[in-house]
Scaffold this motif. Structure first.
Motif, short mmCIF file in Angstrom:
data_model
loop_
_atom_site.label_atom_id
_atom_site.label_comp_id
_atom_site.label_asym_id
_atom_site.label_seq_id
_atom_site.Cartn_x
_atom_site.Cartn_y
_atom_site.Cartn_z
N VAL A 8 0.84 -1.11 0.02
CA VAL A 8 -0.02 0.08 -0.07
C VAL A 8 0.99 1.14 0.01
CG1 VAL A 8 -1.55 1.34 1.20
CG2 VAL A 8 -2.08 -1.01 0.99
N ILE A 9 0.64 2.20 -0.97
CA ILE A 9 1.40 3.20 -1.12
C ILE A 9 0.72 4.62 -0.95
CG2 ILE A 9 3.02 4.89 -2.93
CD1 ILE A 9 3.77 2.05 -4.07
N SER A 10 1.13 5.43 0.11
CA SER A 10 0.49 6.73 0.08
C SER A 10 1.33 7.85 -0.68
CB SER A 10 0.19 7.14 1.56
OG SER A 10 -0.64 6.17 1.93
N PHE A 11 0.65 8.81 -1.46
CA PHE A 11 1.57 9.86 -1.98
C PHE A 11 0.78 11.27 -1.99
CE2 PHE A 11 -0.21 9.96 -6.20
CZ PHE A 11 -0.96 8.78 -6.19
N HIS A 12 1.35 12.18 -2.00
CA HIS A 12 1.06 13.63 -2.27
C HIS A 12 1.06 13.88 -3.86
CE1 HIS A 12 -0.41 15.54 1.10
NE2 HIS A 12 0.59 15.38 1.76
N TYR A 13 0.30 14.41 -4.34
CA TYR A 13 0.38 14.79 -5.80
C TYR A 13 -0.12 16.32 -6.17
CZ TYR A 13 -4.64 13.95 -6.26
OH TYR A 13 -5.81 14.09 -5.95
N THR A 14 0.69 16.82 -7.05
CA THR A 14 -0.18 17.97 -7.77
C THR A 14 -0.15 17.84 -9.08
OG1 THR A 14 0.88 19.56 -5.92
CG2 THR A 14 0.11 20.58 -8.31
N LEU A 15 -1.34 17.86 -9.66
CA LEU A 15 -1.74 17.58 -11.13
C LEU A 15 -1.86 18.76 -11.80
CD1 LEU A 15 -2.54 15.77 -13.26
CD2 LEU A 15 -5.02 15.59 -12.40
N THR A 16 -1.04 18.94 -13.03
CA THR A 16 -1.11 20.00 -13.76
C THR A 16 -1.37 19.70 -15.32
OG1 THR A 16 1.28 20.32 -13.92
CG2 THR A 16 0.14 21.68 -12.49
N ASP A 17 -2.02 20.47 -16.13
CA ASP A 17 -2.11 20.15 -17.51
C ASP A 17 -0.83 20.85 -17.98
OD1 ASP A 17 -2.85 22.96 -17.73
OD2 ASP A 17 -4.83 22.80 -18.17
N SER A 19 -0.58 23.33 -19.86
CA SER A 19 -0.30 24.89 -19.79
C SER A 19 0.05 25.21 -18.52
CB SER A 19 -1.77 25.56 -20.09
OG SER A 19 -2.55 25.34 -19.08
N GLY A 20 0.21 24.28 -17.48
CA GLY A 20 0.74 24.55 -16.31
C GLY A 20 -0.33 24.77 -15.06
N GLU A 21 -1.73 24.68 -15.50
CA GLU A 21 -2.64 24.89 -14.88
C GLU A 21 -2.90 23.55 -13.77
OE1 GLU A 21 -7.38 26.00 -14.48
OE2 GLU A 21 -6.38 25.80 -16.50
N THR A 22 -2.89 23.94 -12.47
CA THR A 22 -3.08 23.06 -11.37
C THR A 22 -4.73 22.65 -11.75
OG1 THR A 22 -1.52 23.69 -9.88
CG2 THR A 22 -3.19 22.49 -9.04
N PRO A 122 -13.72 14.18 -17.83
CA PRO A 122 -13.12 15.37 -17.94
C PRO A 122 -11.34 15.55 -18.13
CG PRO A 122 -14.54 15.38 -15.82
CD PRO A 122 -14.45 13.87 -16.61
N LEU A 123 -10.90 14.74 -17.95
CA LEU A 123 -9.44 14.74 -17.90
C LEU A 123 -9.22 14.03 -19.25
CD1 LEU A 123 -8.10 14.22 -14.40
CD2 LEU A 123 -8.37 16.40 -15.55
N ALA A 124 -10.05 13.55 -20.07
CA ALA A 124 -9.64 12.55 -21.43
C ALA A 124 -9.01 13.80 -22.34
CB ALA A 124 -10.85 12.20 -22.14
N GLY A 125 -8.24 13.12 -23.10
CA GLY A 125 -7.33 14.11 -24.08
C GLY A 125 -6.40 15.05 -23.51
N ILE A 126 -6.28 15.09 -22.21
CA ILE A 126 -5.30 15.93 -21.67
C ILE A 126 -3.86 14.98 -21.19
CG2 ILE A 126 -4.95 17.60 -19.64
CD1 ILE A 126 -7.80 18.13 -19.75
N ASP A 127 -2.92 15.57 -21.80
CA ASP A 127 -1.79 15.11 -21.14
C ASP A 127 -1.46 15.61 -19.63
OD1 ASP A 127 -1.08 13.70 -23.56
OD2 ASP A 127 0.00 15.58 -24.45
N LEU A 128 -1.06 14.67 -18.73
CA LEU A 128 -1.12 15.17 -17.40
C LEU A 128 0.19 15.35 -16.89
CD1 LEU A 128 -4.42 12.97 -16.22
CD2 LEU A 128 -4.05 15.37 -17.11
N THR A 129 0.45 15.92 -16.01
CA THR A 129 1.84 16.01 -15.18
C THR A 129 1.35 15.91 -14.06
OG1 THR A 129 2.88 17.42 -16.85
CG2 THR A 129 3.97 17.37 -14.69
N PHE A 130 2.05 14.96 -13.04
CA PHE A 130 1.67 14.62 -11.53
C PHE A 130 3.05 14.85 -10.96
CE2 PHE A 130 -1.48 11.99 -13.37
CZ PHE A 130 -2.35 12.01 -12.63
#
Ligand code: ZN
Length: 159
Positions: A8-17, A19-22, A122-130
């Motif tokens: 079991v792994i716990s992690f913090h994340y910030t997800l941006t698209d 354009s850099g928007e969180t 809502p996140l389909a088609g978006i390259d994600l940065t975690f």
């Protein structure tokens, strides 16, 4: 036979698209916890997190097709307003169709006679940065393995 070595792994994340928007951040609501190997989180992110140790930080970029998929044009549909469960609708409203596990549809356009619904995630088609930070790594409990998902930080969440 399955090998029960899941952690079991716990992690913090910030997800941006791109354009850099969180889009989302666990810093607002606490770390995300998942059980390895059962598909609790998107595969591209899980495979990266499995290589990290407690306290590790990493920026993980995941192409849309490995995250929530490419947008599907056939999930954008026009229906008559009379087919909707209520008459008073606006852009952004969401509806579940009758089939279970079907995607939620979001209203993207409202006309006088008909509305346009979009069933894409809502996140389909978006390259994600975690931007991730591993906050806990432990062996899964027998109960978690039998349930097929992670429980709380101590493994004793009741539900
Ligand atoms: Zn459970």
């Amino acid at each position: 036979m399955t090998t029960q070595t899941n952690r079991v792994i716990s992690f913090h994340y910030t997800l941006t698209d791109p354009s850099g928007e969180t889009l989302d951040s666990s810093r607002d609501h606490g770390p995300l916890t998942f059980l390895e190997g059962v598909g609790q989180i998107i595969p591209g992110l899980e495979s990266e997190l499995k290589t990290l140790k407690l306290g590790d930080k990493k920026v993980v970029k995941i192409a849309a097709k490995n995250a929530y998929g490419e947008r599907q044009n056939d999930l954008v549909i026009n229906v008559k307003r009379s087919q909707l469960p209520k008459a008073d609708v606006k852009v952004g409203d969401q509806f579940q169709t009758q089939e279970q596990h079907s995607p939620a549809f979001t209203i993207v356009e409202v006309g006088t006679e008909s509305v346009t619904l979009d069933g894409n995630h809502p996140l389909a088609g978006i390259d994600l940065t975690f931007d991730v930070e591993v906050t806990e790594v432990r062996d899964a409990t027998a109960e978690e393995l039998s349930h097929g998902h992670s429980h709380g930080p101590d493994g004793h969440h009741h539900h």
